[in-house]
Design a protein around this motif. Structure first.
Motif, short mmCIF file in Angstrom:
data_model
loop_
_atom_site.label_atom_id
_atom_site.label_comp_id
_atom_site.label_asym_id
_atom_site.label_seq_id
_atom_site.Cartn_x
_atom_site.Cartn_y
_atom_site.Cartn_z
N THR A 148 -0.58 25.29 51.67
CA THR A 148 -0.99 25.59 50.31
C THR A 148 -0.75 27.06 50.00
N THR A 149 -0.71 27.38 48.71
CA THR A 149 -0.58 28.76 48.26
C THR A 149 -1.42 28.97 47.02
N ARG A 150 -1.78 30.23 46.78
CA ARG A 150 -2.47 30.61 45.55
C ARG A 150 -1.54 31.46 44.68
N GLU A 151 -0.28 31.53 45.08
CA GLU A 151 0.71 32.30 44.35
C GLU A 151 0.87 31.74 42.94
N GLU A 152 0.94 32.62 41.96
CA GLU A 152 1.13 32.17 40.58
C GLU A 152 2.45 31.41 40.48
N GLY A 153 2.39 30.21 39.94
CA GLY A 153 3.59 29.38 39.83
C GLY A 153 3.85 28.50 41.04
N GLY A 154 3.08 28.68 42.13
CA GLY A 154 3.25 27.85 43.32
C GLY A 154 4.40 28.31 44.20
N PHE A 155 4.78 27.45 45.14
CA PHE A 155 5.89 27.76 46.03
C PHE A 155 7.21 27.74 45.27
N THR A 156 8.11 28.64 45.63
CA THR A 156 9.47 28.58 45.09
C THR A 156 10.29 27.60 45.93
N ALA A 157 11.45 27.24 45.43
CA ALA A 157 12.32 26.32 46.18
C ALA A 157 12.70 26.93 47.52
N ALA A 158 12.95 28.27 47.53
CA ALA A 158 13.32 28.93 48.78
C ALA A 158 12.17 28.90 49.78
N GLN A 159 10.93 29.05 49.30
CA GLN A 159 9.77 29.02 50.18
C GLN A 159 9.53 27.63 50.75
N ILE A 160 9.72 26.61 49.92
CA ILE A 160 9.61 25.23 50.41
C ILE A 160 10.65 24.98 51.49
N ALA A 161 11.87 25.45 51.25
CA ALA A 161 12.95 25.27 52.24
C ALA A 161 12.61 25.99 53.54
N GLY A 162 11.99 27.18 53.42
CA GLY A 162 11.60 27.93 54.61
C GLY A 162 10.57 27.19 55.43
N ILE A 163 9.62 26.54 54.75
CA ILE A 163 8.61 25.74 55.47
C ILE A 163 9.26 24.53 56.12
N GLU A 164 10.07 23.82 55.35
CA GLU A 164 10.69 22.60 55.87
C GLU A 164 11.58 22.89 57.07
N ALA A 165 12.13 24.10 57.16
CA ALA A 165 13.02 24.44 58.27
C ALA A 165 12.28 24.55 59.60
N ILE A 166 10.97 24.74 59.55
CA ILE A 166 10.23 24.90 60.81
C ILE A 166 9.42 23.66 61.17
N VAL A 167 9.44 22.63 60.32
CA VAL A 167 8.60 21.46 60.55
C VAL A 167 9.02 20.69 61.81
N ALA A 168 10.31 20.47 62.00
CA ALA A 168 10.76 19.71 63.17
C ALA A 168 10.43 20.43 64.48
N PRO A 169 10.76 21.73 64.62
CA PRO A 169 10.35 22.39 65.87
C PRO A 169 8.84 22.49 66.04
N LEU A 170 8.09 22.59 64.92
CA LEU A 170 6.63 22.57 65.02
C LEU A 170 6.15 21.25 65.60
N ALA A 171 6.78 20.15 65.19
CA ALA A 171 6.40 18.83 65.71
C ALA A 171 6.61 18.77 67.22
N ARG A 172 7.72 19.37 67.72
CA ARG A 172 7.97 19.35 69.16
C ARG A 172 6.89 20.13 69.91
N VAL A 173 6.54 21.31 69.41
CA VAL A 173 5.51 22.11 70.06
C VAL A 173 4.17 21.38 70.00
N ALA A 174 3.84 20.82 68.84
CA ALA A 174 2.57 20.10 68.69
C ALA A 174 2.51 18.92 69.65
N GLU A 175 3.62 18.22 69.84
CA GLU A 175 3.62 17.06 70.72
C GLU A 175 3.42 17.47 72.18
N VAL A 176 4.10 18.53 72.59
CA VAL A 176 3.96 19.00 73.97
C VAL A 176 2.52 19.42 74.25
#
Length: 405
Positions: A148-176
């Motif tokens: 979540t964010t409190r930034e005015e206007g919400g997440f930008t497309a670039a910020q969403i892409a930045g989050i999505e880029a780390i989701v798969a490796p986060l899943a691997r770490v979380a699983e281990v």
């Protein structure tokens, strides 16, 4: 010319850190804290981030890791009963667990779909954007992370892409990390915490044992055979669970370890580091025994056992040396204690029933607590050549007037 000072939303370095195992963070909560700090430094304006992971535990359904700026990650656990609530079943996390589909709600928009209760809570915190992403584990399970964010206007497309880029490796770490915790949970549940630690450190070979000095606890339910013959199986299991609930928490709270359940019996130990500590350990074991006794008496007062009457409890406390480790055949092992000291406790526990005592102790145990015990006599015990002195609690009345066996 205006210079853009906004940090880049390129999170490839964060993804690389996760792919490398997030090794700078020792514990799962530290992983999330460092992850969020790294993402924030890359221009992702995070407000509240949570990771939800189901766990294999006899009492806990799932764990939630919650991060806010400037705070350490907090861990909360949801009991199985929580899973039966309507609020839980209708949560975005459960929907992701079932569908694996990302959920986005731009709370800043006046026509935002407010289909989850948590969205109203977040909007009250001035949150402007909500993103819930699935974490796909290799075993097919789907966990979830929310951003979540409190930034005015919400997440930008670039910020969403930045989050999505780390989701798969986060899943691997979380699983281990989750697999490691699952192993610990299962070993704690089935062999006890101390034994589980030994197993995880590699003490898994048959014959891997060590001699330990310990106060030994051996208890059972009196008249269990008659109960088993007269009660419905499900009711009998429920009764056994309540009976053990009266004993296990006090044992653990006073530094003991539950090694195994044997039908209606329980074998526990209170390890002793040296002779100086023996008196303190025996006092802790006796405190646990008194608490267990009181809990069973309270359980009897609640009633509900029909013609079966009162649930009766017998316990033997002994102190001595025992072999502690792996015993078994082939690939099927048991982590337990054996030896003459355990045999002595077993014989004393049987004698407690004949003497109509709830708690008996050997001389080796009772000598450390002279104000608590009274000698009942010398008794011959099966498997032991000489008669042994047996002690009962002063609080259970005067010595039984029984002939030596």
């Amino acid at each position: 010319m205006r210079i853009d000072t906004t940090p880049s939303c390129d999170t490839s370095s964060v993804a690389a850190w996760l792919i490398d195992g997030a090794r700078s963070a020792q514990n799962p909560d530290e992983v999330l804290t460092e992850l969020c700090e790294r993402l924030s430094s890359r221009g992702i304006p995070l407000w509240r981030v949570a990771v939800f992971v189901h766990t294999l535990h006899p009492q806990i359904l799932a764990r939630r890791f919650l991060w806010r700026p400037g705070e350490a990650t907090r861990i909360a656990e949801a009991a199985f009963e929580r899973g039966d609530s309507e609020e839980f079943r209708q949560s975005p996390v459960v929907r992701i667990n079932k569908t694996g589909v990302t959920i986005r709600r731009r709370l800043v928009e006046p026509d935002c779909q407010m289909d989850f209760k948590v969205l109203h809570e977040l909007k009250a915190e001035a949150v402007t954007d909500y993103l819930a992403t699935p974490l796909f584990f290799t075993n097919g399970e789907i966990q979830a992370a929310t951003w979540t964010t409190r930034e005015e206007g919400g997440f930008t497309a670039a910020q969403i892409a930045g989050i999505e880029a780390i989701v798969a490796p986060l899943a691997r770490v979380a699983e281990v990390r989750a697999l490691r915790r699952t192993a610990v949970n299962l070993l704690d549940a089935y062999v006890g915490h101390a034994a589980g630690e030994r197993i995880l450190k590699g003490q898994i070979r048959r014959g891997d044992t060590q001699s330990i000095h310990a106060a030994i606890w051996l208890s059972d339910m009196r008249g269990f055979t008659a109960l088993a013959d007269n009660m419905a199986p499900h009711a009998l299991i429920a009764l056994l669970n309540r009976f053990f609930d009266c004993q296990v928490p006090p044992i653990l709270a006073h530094g003991g370890e539950v090694l195994k359940f044997m039908g209606d019996g329980l074998l526990g130990i209170f390890p002793i580091a040296d002779e100086v500590e023996a008196g303190k350990v025996c006092a802790r074991a006796l405190s646990a025994a008194r608490e267990a006794q009181a809990a069973i008496m309270a359980m009897n007062e609640e009633g509900g056992y029909g013609h079966q009457g009162q649930i009766r409890f017998g316990l033997a406390l002994h102190l001595g040396e025992a072999l502690y480790g792996n015993i078994g055949g082939g690939e099927r092992l048991d982590f337990t204690c054996i030896g003459p000291a355990v045999n002595m406790a077993a014989r004393l526990e049987k004698l407690a029933g004949r003497l109509q005592r709830m708690i008996l102790a050997s001389f080796e145990f009772a000598r450390h607590l002279p104000g608590e015990f009274v000698k009942l006599g010398d008794y011959s015990l099966q498997g032991f050549r000489a008669a042994v002195p047996v002690f009962g609690l002063f609080s259970e009345g005067s010595p039984a007037k029984l002939a030596k066996e």
